[in-house]
Design an enzyme around this catalytic site. Structure first.
Site, mmCIF file in Angstrom:
data_model
loop_
_atom_site.group_PDB
_atom_site.id
_atom_site.type_symbol
_atom_site.label_atom_id
_atom_site.label_comp_id
_atom_site.label_asym_id
_atom_site.label_seq_id
_atom_site.Cartn_x
_atom_site.Cartn_y
_atom_site.Cartn_z
ATOM 1 C CE1 TYR A 22 -3.889 -2.362 0.345
ATOM 2 C CE2 TYR A 22 -2.426 -3.377 1.954
ATOM 3 C CZ TYR A 22 -3.623 -3.513 1.074
ATOM 4 O OH TYR A 22 -4.408 -4.444 0.970
ATOM 5 C CG HIS A 99 -9.322 -0.607 -5.262
ATOM 6 N ND1 HIS A 99 -9.511 -1.169 -4.107
ATOM 7 C CD2 HIS A 99 -10.202 -0.668 -6.087
ATOM 8 C CE1 HIS A 99 -10.943 -1.397 -4.010
ATOM 9 N NE2 HIS A 99 -11.478 -1.319 -5.905
#
Length: 178
Positions: A22, A99
């Site tokens: 991430y 995302h």
């Protein structure tokens, strides 16, 4: 244009949670970037985050009443929450799904989005810049409306059709192969 940006569960842990997946930016740093991009685009943003599914449903419904558009990163609820998918389907505003990681190159259960069929665009795998691209998409959609058409069996088999009113030219942008 007024855009609500909603982030779901565990995104409050960005920067420390799986940085190899991430990235190292915290949610606060991402929200600062979103605010900067929004300012340059002339867009007003309202960032929200919750780890609670029912709170996220309430946020989506409120965005449907108070915002021109919605950007959502529903985190893990993307793949599991019918309630969140139903909330997205129930609002009469364009929704961009974002995302940080490329969910289509991850575990099989992460490759399915319950939100995608009711989103005008899904942006995955661009890190924090995915939020910028989502806002830009929503803004451009408002400036020069277009119709998204589906041409194949996969949800990503879509094309955007735009007609420039002053010239009569037609532009077709094909996504997802053909």
């Amino acid at each position: 244009m007024n855009i609500t940006v909603i982030n779901g569960p565990n995104l409050n842990l960005l920067g420390t949670r799986q940085p190899e997946v991430y990235g190292t930016l915290t949610l606060e740093q991402i929200e600062e970037r979103i605010d900067g991009w929004a300012g340059r685009m002339g867009v007003t943003v309202r960032p929200l985050q919750s780890n609670d599914e029912s709170e996220l449903v309430d946020m989506i419904q409120e965005a449907g009443r108070s915002s021109d558009a919605l950007v959502i990163n529903a985190g893990g609820f993307t793949h599991t929450s019918v309630a969140i998918a139903d909330a997205v389907a129930s609002i009469d505003r364009p929704v961009a799904e974002v995302h940080l990681s490329d969910i289509h190159r991850r575990e099989p259960y992460r490759q399915v989005s319950l939100i995608e069929p009711n989103a005008v665009v899904q942006i995955a795998g661009r890190g924090a810049t995915g939020y910028r691209d989502a806002m830009r998409h929503l803004l451009n959609r408002g400036v020069m409306p277009f119709e998204t058409i589906r041409y194949g069996p996969h949800p990503r088999n879509i094309g955007d059709v735009r007609r420039a009113p002053e010239s009569g030219r037609l532009v077709v942008l094909v996504h997802g192969g053909y």
